[in-house]
Write a protein that holds these residues in place. Sequence first.
Motif, PDB file in Angstrom:
ATOM      1  N   VAL A   1       0.847  -1.196   0.000  1.00 40.44           N
ATOM      2  CA  VAL A   1       0.000   0.000   0.000  1.00 40.44           C
ATOM      3  C   VAL A   1       0.876   1.236   0.000  1.00 40.44           C
ATOM      4  O   VAL A   1       2.011   1.216   0.468  1.00 40.44           O
ATOM      5  CB  VAL A   1      -0.965   0.024   1.212  1.00 40.44           C
ATOM      6  CG1 VAL A   1      -1.903  -1.148   1.187  1.00 40.44           C
ATOM      7  CG2 VAL A   1      -0.228   0.090   2.515  1.00 40.44           C
ATOM      8  N   LYS A   2       0.321   2.325  -0.546  1.00 44.56           N
ATOM      9  CA  LYS A   2       1.038   3.598  -0.611  1.00 44.56           C
ATOM     10  C   LYS A   2       0.157   4.681  -0.007  1.00 44.56           C
ATOM     11  O   LYS A   2      -1.063   4.654  -0.146  1.00 44.56           O
ATOM     12  CB  LYS A   2       1.375   3.939  -2.056  1.00 44.56           C
ATOM     13  CG  LYS A   2       2.328   2.952  -2.670  1.00 44.56           C
ATOM     14  CD  LYS A   2       2.672   3.319  -4.086  1.00 44.56           C
ATOM     15  CE  LYS A   2       3.670   2.317  -4.591  1.00 44.56           C
ATOM     16  NZ  LYS A   2       3.497   1.894  -5.912  1.00 44.56           N
ATOM     17  N   TRP A   3       0.802   5.642   0.624  1.00 40.96           N
ATOM     18  CA  TRP A   3       0.073   6.795   1.151  1.00 40.96           C
ATOM     19  C   TRP A   3      -0.309   7.684  -0.020  1.00 40.96           C
ATOM     20  O   TRP A   3       0.537   8.026  -0.837  1.00 40.96           O
ATOM     21  CB  TRP A   3       0.939   7.546   2.157  1.00 40.96           C
ATOM     22  CG  TRP A   3       0.300   8.789   2.680  1.00 40.96           C
ATOM     23  CD1 TRP A   3       0.687  10.071   2.439  1.00 40.96           C
ATOM     24  CD2 TRP A   3      -0.845   8.866   3.521  1.00 40.96           C
ATOM     25  NE1 TRP A   3      -0.136  10.943   3.081  1.00 40.96           N
ATOM     26  CE2 TRP A   3      -1.098  10.236   3.759  1.00 40.96           C
ATOM     27  CE3 TRP A   3      -1.691   7.934   4.092  1.00 40.96           C
ATOM     28  CZ2 TRP A   3      -2.150  10.681   4.546  1.00 40.96           C
ATOM     29  CZ3 TRP A   3      -2.739   8.376   4.877  1.00 40.96           C
ATOM     30  CH2 TRP A   3      -2.960   9.726   5.102  1.00 40.96           C
ATOM     31  N   GLU A   4      -1.576   8.028  -0.096  1.00 45.13           N
ATOM     32  CA  GLU A   4      -2.113   8.829  -1.202  1.00 45.13           C
ATOM     33  C   GLU A   4      -1.689   8.225  -2.544  1.00 45.13           C
ATOM     34  O   GLU A   4      -1.273   8.925  -3.456  1.00 45.13           O
ATOM     35  CB  GLU A   4      -1.675  10.293  -1.088  1.00 45.13           C
ATOM     36  CG  GLU A   4      -2.225  10.957   0.158  1.00 45.13           C
ATOM     37  CD  GLU A   4      -1.873  12.437   0.257  1.00 45.13           C
ATOM     38  OE1 GLU A   4      -0.920  12.894  -0.407  1.00 45.13           O
ATOM     39  OE2 GLU A   4      -2.585  13.138   0.992  1.00 45.13           O
ATOM     40  N   GLY A   5      -1.815   6.913  -2.637  1.00 44.13           N
ATOM     41  CA  GLY A   5      -1.414   6.190  -3.839  1.00 44.13           C
ATOM     42  C   GLY A   5      -2.365   6.367  -4.999  1.00 44.13           C
ATOM     43  O   GLY A   5      -2.084   5.931  -6.109  1.00 44.13           O
ATOM     44  N   SER A   6      -3.505   7.003  -4.769  1.00 41.97           N
ATOM     45  CA  SER A   6      -4.472   7.252  -5.829  1.00 41.97           C
ATOM     46  C   SER A   6      -4.859   8.728  -5.782  1.00 41.97           C
ATOM     47  O   SER A   6      -5.137   9.271  -4.714  1.00 41.97           O
ATOM     48  CB  SER A   6      -5.717   6.389  -5.616  1.00 41.97           C
ATOM     49  OG  SER A   6      -6.739   6.767  -6.500  1.00 41.97           O
ATOM     50  N   PRO A   7      -4.912   9.399  -6.958  1.00 44.51           N
ATOM     51  CA  PRO A   7      -5.260  10.820  -6.965  1.00 44.51           C
ATOM     52  C   PRO A   7      -6.679  11.103  -6.451  1.00 44.51           C
ATOM     53  O   PRO A   7      -6.941  12.162  -5.908  1.00 44.51           O
ATOM     54  CB  PRO A   7      -5.148  11.228  -8.436  1.00 44.51           C
ATOM     55  CG  PRO A   7      -4.624  10.056  -9.171  1.00 44.51           C
ATOM     56  CD  PRO A   7      -4.592   8.888  -8.264  1.00 44.51           C
ATOM     57  N   GLU A   8      -7.569  10.139  -6.584  1.00 45.36           N
ATOM     58  CA  GLU A   8      -8.952  10.382  -6.151  1.00 45.36           C
ATOM     59  C   GLU A   8      -9.181  10.140  -4.663  1.00 45.36           C
ATOM     60  O   GLU A   8     -10.200  10.545  -4.126  1.00 45.36           O
ATOM     61  CB  GLU A   8      -9.926   9.532  -6.985  1.00 45.36           C
ATOM     62  CG  GLU A   8      -9.605   8.059  -6.996  1.00 45.36           C
ATOM     63  CD  GLU A   8     -10.431   7.287  -8.000  1.00 45.36           C
ATOM     64  OE1 GLU A   8     -11.587   6.976  -7.669  1.00 45.36           O
ATOM     65  OE2 GLU A   8      -9.910   7.001  -9.082  1.00 45.36           O
TER      66      GLU A   8
ATOM     67  N   TYR B   1      -3.611   3.475  -0.090  1.00 41.97           N
ATOM     68  CA  TYR B   1      -4.289   2.885  -1.245  1.00 41.97           C
ATOM     69  C   TYR B   1      -3.474   1.711  -1.770  1.00 41.97           C
ATOM     70  O   TYR B   1      -2.256   1.810  -1.934  1.00 41.97           O
ATOM     71  CB  TYR B   1      -4.461   3.941  -2.339  1.00 41.97           C
ATOM     72  CG  TYR B   1      -5.162   3.438  -3.570  1.00 41.97           C
ATOM     73  CD1 TYR B   1      -6.530   3.245  -3.577  1.00 41.97           C
ATOM     74  CD2 TYR B   1      -4.440   3.157  -4.725  1.00 41.97           C
ATOM     75  CE1 TYR B   1      -7.181   2.784  -4.716  1.00 41.97           C
ATOM     76  CE2 TYR B   1      -5.084   2.700  -5.869  1.00 41.97           C
ATOM     77  CZ  TYR B   1      -6.455   2.506  -5.852  1.00 41.97           C
ATOM     78  OH  TYR B   1      -7.084   2.043  -6.966  1.00 41.97           O
ATOM     79  N   CYS B   2      -4.157   0.606  -2.053  1.00 44.96           N
ATOM     80  CA  CYS B   2      -3.512  -0.569  -2.639  1.00 44.96           C
ATOM     81  C   CYS B   2      -3.868  -0.604  -4.122  1.00 44.96           C
ATOM     82  O   CYS B   2      -5.041  -0.746  -4.475  1.00 44.96           O
ATOM     83  CB  CYS B   2      -3.984  -1.841  -1.948  1.00 44.96           C
ATOM     84  SG  CYS B   2      -3.262  -3.321  -2.685  1.00 44.96           S
ATOM     85  N   PRO B   3      -2.888  -0.483  -5.005  1.00 47.89           N
ATOM     86  CA  PRO B   3      -3.159  -0.425  -6.436  1.00 47.89           C
ATOM     87  C   PRO B   3      -3.585  -1.763  -7.052  1.00 47.89           C
ATOM     88  O   PRO B   3      -4.107  -1.782  -8.154  1.00 47.89           O
ATOM     89  CB  PRO B   3      -1.827   0.046  -7.027  1.00 47.89           C
ATOM     90  CG  PRO B   3      -0.800  -0.388  -6.048  1.00 47.89           C
ATOM     91  CD  PRO B   3      -1.462  -0.337  -4.706  1.00 47.89           C
ATOM     92  N   CYS B   4      -3.391  -2.862  -6.360  1.00 46.50           N
ATOM     93  CA  CYS B   4      -3.714  -4.175  -6.949  1.00 46.50           C
ATOM     94  C   CYS B   4      -5.213  -4.358  -7.195  1.00 46.50           C
ATOM     95  O   CYS B   4      -5.622  -4.762  -8.271  1.00 46.50           O
ATOM     96  CB  CYS B   4      -3.201  -5.294  -6.061  1.00 46.50           C
ATOM     97  SG  CYS B   4      -1.409  -5.340  -5.947  1.00 46.50           S
ATOM     98  N   HIS B   5      -6.010  -4.080  -6.178  1.00 46.86           N
ATOM     99  CA  HIS B   5      -7.458  -4.282  -6.312  1.00 46.86           C
ATOM    100  C   HIS B   5      -8.272  -3.144  -5.707  1.00 46.86           C
ATOM    101  O   HIS B   5      -9.435  -3.317  -5.356  1.00 46.86           O
ATOM    102  CB  HIS B   5      -7.870  -5.603  -5.651  1.00 46.86           C
ATOM    103  CG  HIS B   5      -7.289  -6.792  -6.323  1.00 46.86           C
ATOM    104  ND1 HIS B   5      -6.163  -7.408  -5.851  1.00 46.86           N
ATOM    105  CD2 HIS B   5      -7.641  -7.448  -7.451  1.00 46.86           C
ATOM    106  CE1 HIS B   5      -5.864  -8.425  -6.649  1.00 46.86           C
ATOM    107  NE2 HIS B   5      -6.733  -8.464  -7.623  1.00 46.86           N
ATOM    108  N   GLY B   6      -7.658  -1.991  -5.542  1.00 50.73           N
ATOM    109  CA  GLY B   6      -8.392  -0.829  -5.051  1.00 50.73           C
ATOM    110  C   GLY B   6      -8.661  -0.832  -3.560  1.00 50.73           C
ATOM    111  O   GLY B   6      -9.619  -0.207  -3.106  1.00 50.73           O
ATOM    112  N   GLY B   7      -7.840  -1.504  -2.789  1.00 52.02           N
ATOM    113  CA  GLY B   7      -8.024  -1.511  -1.337  1.00 52.02           C
ATOM    114  C   GLY B   7      -7.682  -0.153  -0.749  1.00 52.02           C
ATOM    115  O   GLY B   7      -6.740   0.506  -1.170  1.00 52.02           O
TER     116      GLY B   7
END
Length: 173
Positions: free
Chosen positions: A112-119, A125-131
Motif C-alpha cells: 500500500v502507498k500513502w495517497e497512492g491514488s489521486p482520487e 491505497y492498494c493499487p492491486c485491487h483498489g483496497g
Amino acid sequence: MSTNKKRRLSRRQFLINTLAGSGAFMGAGMLYPMVRFAIDPILQKETQSSFVEVGAVEEFGKEPIAIQFFVEQKDGWYQKEGGTKMTAWVMKQDDGKFLALSPICKHLGCTVKWEGSPEFKDEFYCPCHGGRYTDTGINIPGTPPLAPLDKYKTEVKNGKLFLGSIVPQEGGA
C-alpha cells in the motif's frame, strides 16, 4: 515323566523374528526425522523481539513517512547476512504517540502507498485491487481488504524511535 524338552526355534520363526526386528528398526529410523521435524518448533526457545532504531522522533510528523530498516531474522536454519529489509509507514498521532504501520495489504499482500491514488487523498491505497485504508490503517468498508493494516510495536528512548515486532491491529470495518 516330565517333559523337559527344550523349545527349539525353527528356521521359519528365526527368519520372521529377524525380518520383523529389522523392519521395526528401519521404520523407526525413517520415522524419527519426521517426528523431530514436526515437534522441533515446540522445542525451540522463543527469541526476544528486539527493537530496531529507525530515526530521531523529530523526523516524524502527522504525515506518514515510508522508512526502511533491517532486522535480524532467522528463517529455519538460514539467517541473511546484514538482516532482512523491512518497511513501515511511520507517523506521529495527535496524542503524541507514534503509529507504525506495515505496508502489506491484508487483501492479497500487495504494497500500500500513502495517497497512492489521486482520487483518494489522505488514505493508504492498494493499487492491486483498489483496497483503501484510513490514515490510521483501518480498512474502509466496501473495499477488498477485510482487516486493518498490521502495526509495529513502537518505543521511544532518548529521543529515538524504535520499532519492534508486527502485531495485528484491532478493529476494522
